[in-house]
Design a protein around this motif. Structure first.
Motif, mmCIF file in Angstrom:
data_model
loop_
_atom_site.group_PDB
_atom_site.id
_atom_site.type_symbol
_atom_site.label_atom_id
_atom_site.label_comp_id
_atom_site.label_asym_id
_atom_site.label_seq_id
_atom_site.Cartn_x
_atom_site.Cartn_y
_atom_site.Cartn_z
ATOM 1 N N VAL A 146 2.733 8.235 -1.324
ATOM 2 C CA VAL A 146 1.995 7.388 -2.260
ATOM 3 C C VAL A 146 2.881 7.054 -3.456
ATOM 4 O O VAL A 146 3.379 7.952 -4.125
ATOM 5 N N ARG A 147 3.058 5.763 -3.693
ATOM 6 C CA ARG A 147 3.915 5.340 -4.802
ATOM 7 C C ARG A 147 3.175 4.469 -5.800
ATOM 8 O O ARG A 147 3.790 3.779 -6.590
ATOM 9 N N ASN A 148 1.873 4.431 -5.699
ATOM 10 C CA ASN A 148 1.120 3.642 -6.666
ATOM 11 C C ASN A 148 -0.020 4.491 -7.201
ATOM 12 O O ASN A 148 -0.787 5.069 -6.427
ATOM 13 N N PRO A 149 -0.142 4.560 -8.546
ATOM 14 C CA PRO A 149 -1.137 5.478 -9.114
ATOM 15 C C PRO A 149 -2.582 5.052 -8.893
ATOM 16 O O PRO A 149 -3.491 5.825 -9.173
ATOM 17 N N THR A 150 -2.824 3.829 -8.399
ATOM 18 C CA THR A 150 -4.212 3.424 -8.197
ATOM 19 C C THR A 150 -4.681 3.678 -6.761
ATOM 20 O O THR A 150 -5.808 3.358 -6.413
ATOM 21 N N ALA A 151 -3.806 4.232 -5.948
ATOM 22 C CA ALA A 151 -4.151 4.423 -4.539
ATOM 23 C C ALA A 151 -5.110 5.591 -4.347
ATOM 24 O O ALA A 151 -5.086 6.555 -5.111
ATOM 25 N N GLU A 153 -1.575 -2.236 -5.390
ATOM 26 C CA GLU A 153 -2.656 -1.814 -6.290
ATOM 27 C C GLU A 153 -3.943 -1.634 -5.490
ATOM 28 O O GLU A 153 -4.280 -2.457 -4.638
#
Lengths: 490, 412
Positions: A419-424, A392
């Motif tokens: 990128v595998r996290n939407p908050t990156a 996160e």
């Protein structure tokens, strides 16, 4: 106009390799070739415990099943791994020196030629009074020949010695950490290194200690037909801090020599490791004859929360470079940094960059890469930024610039972002340009010679990286670039 | 594996049986290439993120003919319509035989395509002619028995000074599980101009590979807008060669990835001649669990001096489970060039969402509106208002919003 591109090219043509001398010293090498017996022999020579021999053999057996990686943007003839001698030690080292006084004077001479302060007495005697103290470990072909300032470091609780010595004196520590950052099966060259590594440095900074001085290792390949396979392991416990420098040179020889090192860094909670490299292996001549193949695996593991690992590299040597110092940002709030200047000219090829693997929350990474390509040099930046599902708030910024000098060189960029996290938040920027004729003309019109002007522009281009280097190295790096660009103006 | 091989062989025998001898020989050679090289796997750098080696797992056969009530829902106003249903031409002119494309692609999958390719759009435009109406090439696949496949080869050739706009739309009805390959070869002579708009909205169970090879001649221009909205496993290869001095290209791309789609776009621009210009603008949206790959490669060959190249990739991560892998590559072998690229991945600006909410716009609408403005730099390049609004509506609907595009007006 005074400086046309061909003049700039000649500016770079006449670079001489200052560290290309050979030290005539009797050495004890095992015959070329690689087999289980050779692995056992190296282990026996170094009087290693059984577990380490097992580690080596496991790596060797795995290596036999692996294929040499071919994805890098470099070309070189097939390496004959049976033509390399995997162990070479100066003969006088056989009865290991008790102190620096026992070190062969010829070796001391070699290092003096290289400008490496091996003799701590001189430093202590105040020959260069204003110079900050630097502890040095020196690796000559396959073995460490001496480490300075051991006593002073020991008082602070810091262990700084060769890895062979660490295996003897601190086996538990080595066993706990060796191969945990770069596993023995990690990649082709790392496996080879795990099987046949000979020496390298070991640093352990205990909890809460700020290492009182810069630590430094100098690597030198001297013997013909040898490869150098060093292994460096640096561990910083909670709240500890260390700055480590490494430099490398090799004699001028017509054949290619292999250097396949592994460096492992471990940073626990709030620890900080700063790792700086000035790599000046013999690059080969202007026709691409000779030079070192520099196939290195360097990886740092930010295991603890708020830990930080910072890589700074100045790469001017080697015929072929294949190197990606990486950070695994495992701990929450950990920080990874990569600053690089790489210069390729004549027929040099470099495929270098970094990997930032974001696994913990609020991890941050910064990448600044400056590539300079001249002559027929081929330069590639290859970097991976991966943000895992659980990372996160991960943040990355990458800046990647290339400078081209001459119309026969190449500059390439291969930045992988996953990128595998939407908050990156991940950003990558790259530019490619040449030294502007207008810039040169401007300097010349103010009475600055062309050579100085080019050197000034190149230094300005690299400023963001040089400012990350420890002061002494920054000076050395600037000089190195200057020498590299010497005689560039016709 | 041998079952699969046998079933490929049977499918080929059935297909090739009725072909003329010359054609048969070329197709057999292509089929042999496919059998020899197989499908690409992830050990090949170009296929790093998409591994087709295990594909397909089931016996294969060419799709059978089908009938469909009408095509009105896809038709575009003011266009010259050409339609293919399950790779069979059903409306608009088409040639009966396909010229086998030579593709700059993995030998195995290219062989497969060449072996089975049926004629798709064949468009030749004479010197100095500008087509008055855009050509709308629509391919539709229907729900099928498992293991059917379609292969279409399109070709566009513009003579000196010719100009055309082509809209290539690939749609699939729910339940179409086809494996499909398509190729498009484009030849642009001196000063020719082609605008290609490609919209992919295949069924959620379709696997598709599209390869587009473009040759851009002296002072010619190739403009592309590619929109990916559907599919299950989609791989698009775009190779644009700027072979004449002063050639230029602009590639724009938009994808909306959701519902477990695997979407891989590989754009490659090869600057071979000097004074070339290339601009690339990509916008990506990661909705639900999905994986989107975007590789943009620019090569500047020795001698391609004065090249001006720019590449911008921006991606929005809108939900958990989404993965976006972007790689803007530069390979430069000439020094007097201007090349820049940038890639970013992030989220909608919370303060912008907040601003809209303070003005009474509900959060869902606010997010949709901001997303719409994010993708508009690609949408505005679609030179057909009806198609543009249709895409915008479809994308923003994924955010659960129904924007009133009449009220917003046309942002372009």
């Amino acid at each position: 106009m005074a400086a046309n591109p061909s003049e700039i090219e000649t500016l770079v043509q006449n670079r001489k390799y200052a560290a290309g001398f050979i030290t005539d010293i009797e050495s004890d090498s095992v015959p070329p070739g690689l087999s289980e017996d050779v692995v056992r022999l190296i282990s026996a020579r170094k009087q290693e415990p059984e577990w380490l021999l097992e580690f080596r053999l496991k790596a060797y057996r795995r290596w036999l099943t692996m294929r040499e990686p071919r994805w890098a943007h470099v070309q070189y003839p097939k390496i004959d791994y049976q033509a390399i001698s995997y162990y070479s030690a100066p003969k006088s080292m056989k009865d290991a020196p008790k102190s620096l006084d026992d070190v062969d004077p010829k070796l001391i001479e070699t290092y003096n030629k290289l400008g490496i302060p091996l003799r701590e007495q001189e430093m202590l005697a105040g020959v260069v009074p204003d110079r900050p103290q630097v502890a040095v470990d020196v690796v000559f072909d396959s073995v460490s020949v001496g480490t300075t300032f051991k006593k002073k470091l020991a008082e602070a609780g810091v262990i700084f010695c060769s890895i062979s010595e660490a295996v003897r004196e601190h086996p538990a520590l080595v066993k706990q950490y060796l191969g945990t950052v770069v596993p023995f099966a990690d990649n082709f060259y790392a496996s080879l290194n795990s099987a046949v590594f000979t020496d390298g440095s070991f640093v352990f900074v205990p909890r809460g200690v700020r290492c009182p001085m810069e630590l430094s290792t100098y690597f030198r390949i001297n013997e013909r037909n040898t490869g150098q396979f060093e292994r460096t392991l640096i561990i910083c416990e909670d709240d500890a801090h260390v700055s480590y420098l490494e430099g490398c040179t090799a004699p001028q020889r017509d054949e290619n020599q292999l250097h396949a090192a592994v460096v492992e860094l471990v940073a626990l909670d709030r620890a900080e490791i700063k790792y700086s490299t000035v790599q000046n292996w013999y690059p080969g001549d202007e026709n691409g004859v000779g030079g070192i193949y520099n196939f290195v695996t360097k990886r740092g593991d930010c295991r603890g929360v708020a830990s930080k690992i910072s890589w700074t590299q100045v790469e001017t040597g080697s015929a072929v470079t294949w190197k990606y110092p990486s950070c695994i940002l495992r701990g929450d709030d950990s920080v990874g940094e990569f600053y690089s200047v790489a210069l390729t000219h004549h027929r040099q090829q470099a495929d270098t960059g970094t990997k930032m693997i974001h696994l913990g929350r609020n991890t941050k990474s910064t990448i600044v890469s400056k590539g300079i390509s001249a002559g027929h040099g081929q330069q590639a930046y290859r970097g991976l930024v991966r943000v895992g599902e659980k990372a996160e708030g991960a943040r990355n910024h990458t800046q990647c610039d290339s400078l081209l000098i001459g119309s026969n060189c190449g500059a390439h960029t291969f930045p992988y972002t996953e990128v595998r996290n939407p908050t990156a938040i991940v950003e990558h920027e790259a530019t490619t340009s040449k030294i502007g004729e207008d810039q040169l003309f401007y300097c010349r019109s103010r009475g600055i010679g062309e050579e100085d002007a080019v050197s000034m522009i190149v230094n300005g281009f690299c400023k963001d990286v040089f400012k990350e280097l420890p002061m002494e190295f920054a000076v050395e790096a600037q000089k190195l670039l200057q020498v590299s660009l010497e005689g560039a103006v016709g | 594996m041998s079952d699969i091989h046998a079933s490929w062989g049977e499918a080929f025998a059935r297909f090739a049986g009725g072909l003329p001898a010359v054609d048969h020989a070329a197709r057999s050679a292509a089929f042999d290439e496919f059998i020899q090289h197989g499908m690409p796997d992830d050990a090949i750098e170009r296929w790093h993120y998409t591994d087709l080696s295990a594909f397909p797992k089931k016996p294969v056969q060419l799709a059978t003919a089908a009938a469909l009530g009408g095509y009105a829902r896809w038709q575009l106003s003011g266009c010259d319509e050409r339609i293919w249903l399950n790779a069979r031409n059903v409306a608009g002119a088409s040639s009966a035989t396909a010229s086998l494309p030579s593709l700059d692609a993995h030998a195995g999958i290219a062989g497969l395509h060449r072996a089975f390719a049926q004629p798709g759009l064949q468009l030749d435009v004479g010197p100095g002619t500008a087509l008055a109406r855009p050509v709308h090439a629509l391919t539709v696949t229907t729900a099928d028995a498992d293991g059917e496949m379609t292969h279409l080869a399109h070709r566009i050739s513009l003579a000196r000074g010719a100009a055309a706009t082509v809209i290539l739309q690939n749609v699939g009805l729910p339940g179409a599980t086809r494996f499909s390959t398509q190729s498009l070869t484009v030849e642009l002579a001196e000063q020719a101009q082609l605008t290609l708009i490609r919209v992919q909205d295949e069924s959620r169970s379709t696997t598709q590979w599209l390869q587009t090879d473009v040759n851009v001649g002296r002072d010619a221009r190739f403009q592309l807008v590619n929109v990916d909205l559907g599919g299950k496993l989609i791989r698009n290869d775009w190779r644009v060669k700027l072979t004449g001095p002063g050639a230029s290209t602009e590639l724009a791309g938009l994808f909306a990835a959701d519902a477990r789609v695997h979407l891989d776009n590989q754009y490659e621009i090869d600057h071979i001649a000097p004074h070339g210009t290339s601009h690339q603008y990509f916008r990506g949206l990661g909705f639900g669990p999905s994986k989107a790959v975007l590789n943009g490669r620019v090569v500047v060959r020795p001698g391609a001096q004065k090249t001006d190249s720019e590449q911008r990739i921006a991606n929005l991560m809108l939900a958990k489970g989404a993965e976006i892998d972007a790689k803007p590559e530069l390979e430069i072998y000439a020094d007097d060039v201007k090349c820049a690229h940038g890639a970013s991945c992030g989220q909608l600006d919370d303060t912008a969402v907040f601003y809209l909410r303070t003005r009474g716009v509900p959060e869902t609408q606010a997010r949709a509106l901001l997303t719409y403005s994010f993708i508009n730099s690609v949408l505005e390049r679609i030179a057909h208002a009806g198609l543009r609004t249709r895409i915008a509506r479809q994308v923003t609907a994924l955010l659960g919003a129904d924007l009133d595009f009449d009220a917003i007006g046309d942002l372009s």
